[in-house]
Enzyme design. Structure first.
Site, PDB file in Angstrom:
ATOM      1  N   ASP A  79       0.798  -1.217   0.000  1.00  0.00           N
ATOM      2  CA  ASP A  79       0.000   0.000   0.000  1.00  0.00           C
ATOM      3  C   ASP A  79       0.836   1.276   0.000  1.00  0.00           C
ATOM      4  O   ASP A  79       1.980   1.302   0.452  1.00  0.00           O
ATOM      5  CB  ASP A  79      -0.987   0.015   1.167  1.00  0.00           C
ATOM      6  CG  ASP A  79      -0.328  -0.277   2.512  1.00  0.00           C
ATOM      7  OD1 ASP A  79       0.734  -0.939   2.550  1.00  0.00           O
ATOM      8  OD2 ASP A  79      -0.882   0.145   3.544  1.00  0.00           O
ATOM      9  N   GLU A 137      -0.775  -2.162   5.218  1.00  0.00           N
ATOM     10  CA  GLU A 137       0.148  -2.029   6.338  1.00  0.00           C
ATOM     11  C   GLU A 137       0.003  -0.671   7.004  1.00  0.00           C
ATOM     12  O   GLU A 137       0.173  -0.534   8.202  1.00  0.00           O
ATOM     13  CB  GLU A 137       1.589  -2.218   5.867  1.00  0.00           C
ATOM     14  CG  GLU A 137       2.612  -2.311   6.998  1.00  0.00           C
ATOM     15  CD  GLU A 137       3.045  -0.968   7.578  1.00  0.00           C
ATOM     16  OE1 GLU A 137       3.235  -0.870   8.810  1.00  0.00           O
ATOM     17  OE2 GLU A 137       3.176   0.004   6.802  1.00  0.00           O
ATOM     18  N   GLU A 138      -0.332   0.337   6.198  1.00  0.00           N
ATOM     19  CA  GLU A 138      -0.335   1.714   6.675  1.00  0.00           C
ATOM     20  C   GLU A 138      -1.634   2.125   7.371  1.00  0.00           C
ATOM     21  O   GLU A 138      -1.728   3.239   7.884  1.00  0.00           O
ATOM     22  CB  GLU A 138      -0.089   2.675   5.507  1.00  0.00           C
ATOM     23  CG  GLU A 138       1.274   2.541   4.853  1.00  0.00           C
ATOM     24  CD  GLU A 138       2.385   3.177   5.665  1.00  0.00           C
ATOM     25  OE1 GLU A 138       2.113   3.671   6.773  1.00  0.00           O
ATOM     26  OE2 GLU A 138       3.533   3.182   5.179  1.00  0.00           O
ATOM     27  N   HIS A 360       7.602   8.871   4.597  1.00  0.00           N
ATOM     28  CA  HIS A 360       6.351   9.625   4.663  1.00  0.00           C
ATOM     29  C   HIS A 360       6.546  11.103   4.297  1.00  0.00           C
ATOM     30  O   HIS A 360       5.680  11.923   4.562  1.00  0.00           O
ATOM     31  CB  HIS A 360       5.672   9.498   6.030  1.00  0.00           C
ATOM     32  CG  HIS A 360       5.219   8.107   6.348  1.00  0.00           C
ATOM     33  ND1 HIS A 360       4.107   7.849   7.114  1.00  0.00           N
ATOM     34  CD2 HIS A 360       5.712   6.888   5.997  1.00  0.00           C
ATOM     35  CE1 HIS A 360       3.947   6.527   7.236  1.00  0.00           C
ATOM     36  NE2 HIS A 360       4.917   5.931   6.562  1.00  0.00           N
TER      37      HIS A 360
END
Length: 386
Positions: A79, A137-138, A360
């Site tokens: 993702d 996962e996020e 990020h």
């Protein structure tokens, strides 16, 4: 760049091509259907069957080893993040507001490369291999948790995963043994008071005033309830209350996160924050409503799996490559796998001029020279488990 024994320039170039494809076509957590379809297409080209028992958009595939005495699971996350990418790279995201800002495009391409190599060298693969291309996962709900509940680890002896790390120098591979990453749980709180005039507070139950005490009180959970040698943190990330100078609102909403380095600490912090919300608010004549949002448990790197991984790193790349890392209060849902099975989560360094921005960040990028190292590491781990 580290020398590799099994990964040649052709495989490196192929993997970079796949990684750039994923980077240009990112999908958010739980929405990785095009990514999954592409992964399935490649696995079909390799002759590796996909197991349809597991929920989409996760992709799980099995490679049968020549002996099959052990079964090794290898995981990649697929993702992307809700970020507007910045920069002028030729493979920049084509989806506005979505980008691969954490390296998952690289992880997916790397695991595909491992599958491609094994399909070309089946006689060298003695162990059974489970390829896990994981969704979400996020975000919550966790894709790892879902797969574990669906039985992904049934019959698996050991599981390994890697993460390309922008804060670890390229040419280094490292991890912490034992508790390596924190749990990550969230909470919502509503303080229900009695609204009133700002000039007549005696007729109100002021939820803003109460919120200030609750915010301070939560810090006592860490300083006075948690064992001093156990790491933990509680942070408030949001507060919504009122919109006037002279009106005491009737309620306040708070939100925040709880991080802990052990299962016991996470449980204690959850219990104490819930109790404190109810009791402190009641002492002021208000009602406190606490909602706990379960995230991910602490990530525990099993010592035996770490010892084995360290030997593989030393034998493959040299004894000066491994770097012992400190635990971090960052979180990763790979922890769900390690809660059930022996294994480890390993960081592959890629810190360089190209990879100078943190994870990020809207300008985050992968130094693709780290990719062959990651492929080689995953292959060697899978081949050498006995």
């Amino acid at each position: 760049m580290l020398q590799t024994k099994l990964v040649n320039e052709e495989l490196k170039a192929w993997t970079i091509q796949q990684r750039r494809h994923f980077h240009m076509h990112p999908e958010l957590s739980g929405q990785e259907y095009k990514t999954a379809a592409y992964v399935k297409e490649k696995l079909a080209e390799f002759g590796i069957p996909v197991d349809s028992r597991f929920s989409a958009p996760n992709v799980v595939a099995y490679f049968k080893g020549t002996e099959g005495n052990k079964t090794v699971a290898l995981r990649a996350d697929m993702d992307a993040l809700p970020l507007y990418e910045e920069g002028d790279k030729p493979y920049i995201s084509t989806v506005p507001g979505v980008m691969h800002g954490c390296g998952h495009d690289g992880h997916t391409a790397i695991l595909l490369a491992v599958a491609k190599w094994m399909s070309s060298h089946p006689q060298l693969v003695k162990n059974n291999i489970v390829f896990i291309f994981q969704s979400s996962e996020e975000a919550s709900p966790s894709g790892a948790k879902q797969l574990v509940e669906e039985g992904i680890l049934d019959g698996v002896d050991v599981i390994y995963g890697i993460h390309l790390m922008a804060n670890l120098p390229i040419g280094k591979i490292g991890f912490a043994t034992g508790f390596a990453m924190a749990s990550s749980d969230d909470f919502d709180i509503t303080i229900e008071g009695v609204g009133g005039h700002g000039g007549q507070p005696q007729d109100a139950v002021d939820p803003i005033y109460i919120a200030t005490h609750l915010i301070q009180g939560f810090q006592s959970v860490v300083s006075r309830n948690l064992h001093p040698l156990q790491a933990g943190v509680i942070s408030f990330g949001g507060m919504q209350a009122g919109n006037s100078y002279n009106v005491i609102p009737s309620e306040v909403k708070l939100q925040g996160t709880i991080r802990a380095m052990t299962f016991e600490a996470a449980e204690l912090m959850h219990k104490k924050t819930a109790q404190l919300t109810e009791s402190l608010c009641a002492s002021f004549g208000a009602k406190g409503h606490y909602t706990f949002i379960e995230g991910t448990p602490p990530l525990y790197n099993h010592p035996k799996a770490c010892e084995f991984a360290k030997r593989v790193i030393d034998d493959t790349f040299g004894e000066d490559v491994f770097e012992k890392m400190d635990p971090t209060l960052g979180a990763e849902d790979y922890s769900y796998y390690l809660k059930e099975k022996t294994g480890a989560f390993i960081n592959v360094g890629m810190q360089s001029e190209k990879s100078q921005y943190p994870h990020h960040h809207p300008k985050f990028d992968i130094d693709e020279d780290a990719i062959p190292t990651a492929i080689e590491l995953m292959i060697q781990l899978a081949l050498n488990v006995k």
